[in-house]
Design a protein around this motif. Sequence first.
Motif, PDB file in Angstrom:
ATOM      1  N   GLY A  49       0.810  -1.206   0.000  1.00 54.60           N
ATOM      2  CA  GLY A  49       0.000   0.000   0.000  1.00 54.60           C
ATOM      3  C   GLY A  49       0.849   1.263   0.000  1.00 54.60           C
ATOM      4  N   LEU A  52       2.486   1.574  -3.519  1.00 53.73           N
ATOM      5  CA  LEU A  52       1.549   1.929  -4.577  1.00 53.73           C
ATOM      6  C   LEU A  52       1.073   3.368  -4.441  1.00 53.73           C
ATOM      7  CD1 LEU A  52      -0.578  -1.318  -4.747  1.00 53.73           C
ATOM      8  CD2 LEU A  52       1.125  -0.536  -6.396  1.00 53.73           C
ATOM      9  N   TYR A  56      -4.239   3.994  -5.141  1.00 50.40           N
ATOM     10  CA  TYR A  56      -4.221   2.530  -5.283  1.00 50.40           C
ATOM     11  C   TYR A  56      -4.086   1.787  -3.964  1.00 50.40           C
ATOM     12  CZ  TYR A  56      -3.543   4.300  -9.912  1.00 50.40           C
ATOM     13  OH  TYR A  56      -3.704   5.011 -11.059  1.00 50.40           O
ATOM     14  N   GLY A  57      -3.411   2.370  -2.992  1.00 50.79           N
ATOM     15  CA  GLY A  57      -3.234   1.720  -1.703  1.00 50.79           C
ATOM     16  C   GLY A  57      -4.343   2.017  -0.709  1.00 50.79           C
ATOM     17  N   VAL A  87      -4.959  -5.870  -5.078  1.00 50.80           N
ATOM     18  CA  VAL A  87      -4.781  -4.454  -5.385  1.00 50.80           C
ATOM     19  C   VAL A  87      -4.263  -4.347  -6.815  1.00 50.80           C
ATOM     20  CG1 VAL A  87      -3.609  -2.322  -4.702  1.00 50.80           C
ATOM     21  CG2 VAL A  87      -4.175  -4.019  -2.978  1.00 50.80           C
ATOM     22  N   VAL A  88      -4.775  -3.362  -7.557  1.00 46.17           N
ATOM     23  CA  VAL A  88      -4.336  -3.137  -8.937  1.00 46.17           C
ATOM     24  C   VAL A  88      -3.686  -1.756  -9.014  1.00 46.17           C
ATOM     25  CG1 VAL A  88      -5.061  -3.002 -11.351  1.00 46.17           C
ATOM     26  CG2 VAL A  88      -6.225  -4.564  -9.787  1.00 46.17           C
ATOM     27  N   ASP A  89      -2.510  -1.675  -9.653  1.00 43.41           N
ATOM     28  CA  ASP A  89      -1.826  -0.383  -9.774  1.00 43.41           C
ATOM     29  C   ASP A  89      -2.190   0.327 -11.073  1.00 43.41           C
ATOM     30  OD1 ASP A  89      -0.267  -1.479 -11.824  1.00 43.41           O
ATOM     31  OD2 ASP A  89       1.555  -1.621 -10.626  1.00 43.41           O
ATOM     32  N   ALA A  90      -1.587   1.475 -11.302  1.00 42.75           N
ATOM     33  CA  ALA A  90      -1.900   2.312 -12.465  1.00 42.75           C
ATOM     34  C   ALA A  90      -1.569   1.627 -13.786  1.00 42.75           C
ATOM     35  CB  ALA A  90      -1.153   3.638 -12.369  1.00 42.75           C
ATOM     36  N   THR A  94      -1.685  -6.558 -11.094  1.00 39.90           N
ATOM     37  CA  THR A  94      -2.494  -6.998  -9.959  1.00 39.90           C
ATOM     38  C   THR A  94      -1.591  -7.655  -8.925  1.00 39.90           C
ATOM     39  OG1 THR A  94      -4.370  -7.399 -11.414  1.00 39.90           O
ATOM     40  CG2 THR A  94      -4.424  -8.461  -9.271  1.00 39.90           C
TER      41      THR A  94
END
Length: 132
Positions: A49, A52, A56-57, A87-90, A94
């Motif tokens: 978290g 990211l 996202y976090g 969690v998926v980032d920009a 995943t």
Amino acid sequence: MTAYGEVAVYQAELIAHPPSGPPIDLGGLVSYSPRRAVRWMRTRAEQAGQQLGAPYGGGVRAWLRERAAFEAAVGALVAGTPLSLTVVDADGCTYALVARPGGLAVGAYRDGAVRGAGRGMPQEREAAWLAA
């Protein structure tokens, strides 16, 4: 309840799934303690978290604030229910944090103590790994 000569094992891991390419193992833990497996999962969730960042976090931070969620997660794991936080980032990568029962391991006395545990030796043994 474990049978004579067996103890429950719990596994936790963090896997990154890039949009293209194979999954990447980012580390894990195998432990006799469900509490330790969930604690490892929470620690890695906090680290992910932070890395990211916002937004996202945000879901990770919300989950970490709930102390009751920790106790519920430990109870669910003991009952045999796997735990998962994704969690998926920009970039669309995943990150899946998973803790699950890992079955039974042989090597305990009738009282559940790990074989070899005794004076000066830890009752709980575990293995952890981190990706380079």
